[in-house]
Design a protein around this motif. Sequence first.
Motif, short mmCIF file in Angstrom:
data_model
loop_
_atom_site.label_atom_id
_atom_site.label_comp_id
_atom_site.label_asym_id
_atom_site.label_seq_id
_atom_site.Cartn_x
_atom_site.Cartn_y
_atom_site.Cartn_z
N PRO A 31 0.84 -1.28 0.03
CA PRO A 31 0.05 0.15 0.11
C PRO A 31 0.86 1.16 -0.06
N GLU A 34 1.91 1.91 -3.72
CA GLU A 34 0.81 2.30 -4.16
C GLU A 34 0.75 3.74 -4.07
N SER A 35 0.64 4.29 -2.97
CA SER A 35 0.61 5.55 -2.38
C SER A 35 1.67 6.34 -3.23
N GLU A 38 1.31 6.60 -6.97
CA GLU A 38 -0.05 7.51 -7.62
C GLU A 38 0.60 8.64 -8.06
N ASP A 98 -8.50 -3.87 0.22
CA ASP A 98 -7.86 -3.06 -0.97
C ASP A 98 -8.71 -2.98 -2.05
N ASP A 101 -10.95 0.28 -3.37
CA ASP A 101 -10.04 1.39 -3.77
C ASP A 101 -9.51 1.24 -5.30
#
Length: 182
Positions: A31, A34-35, A38, A98, A101
């Motif tokens: 995660p 992924e953040s 982005e 997850d 999202d």
Amino acid sequence: MTGLADLRQSDRRLTRRMAHWKSPLARQLLPAVESAAEHTKLWWAAAAVMSAAGGYRERKAALTGLAAMGLAELVSNAVCKQLYERRRPPKELIPHEDVHDRPDSSSFPSGHTAAAVGFTAAVTAVCPGWGAVCAVPMAAVAVERVHSGAHYPSDVAAGAAIGLAGAWLIRQAPRLWLRRLV
């Protein structure tokens, strides 16, 4: 038609297997990756670090990486996703939270992976050491896209191919333009 059906079945099987990966490290790391990935923040930050910490080669690598990333994103998001509509993996394949999202856009190809591979491949061609450093988060981005349920493995593979092609084109562009001028 059997080949396409086999690919779809393999995609579903691999997606389910990767989404069920219960490693505590993966649950914390993916995660965060992924953040960071982005809106290509991770690659812009890598380019800034390379430019600030290095000399001419590092600045060239950063610029080349950003150009390849931009081209890969353009092709994957503005061209391919408009030409081919593919639904995201179904929620029942993803056993964790997850899954809520996920983007609404087409699953094919993975734009995050295209950007990550394009940036990393272009950087590697100029500065192999920095390319090796970027390869770790690049691989994590590709894994995360399947683990989170945002993409099938074939979407990630297509994104990687687009990224590699973008890096190659950016590296070849000056030579191609010079040939036209001569």
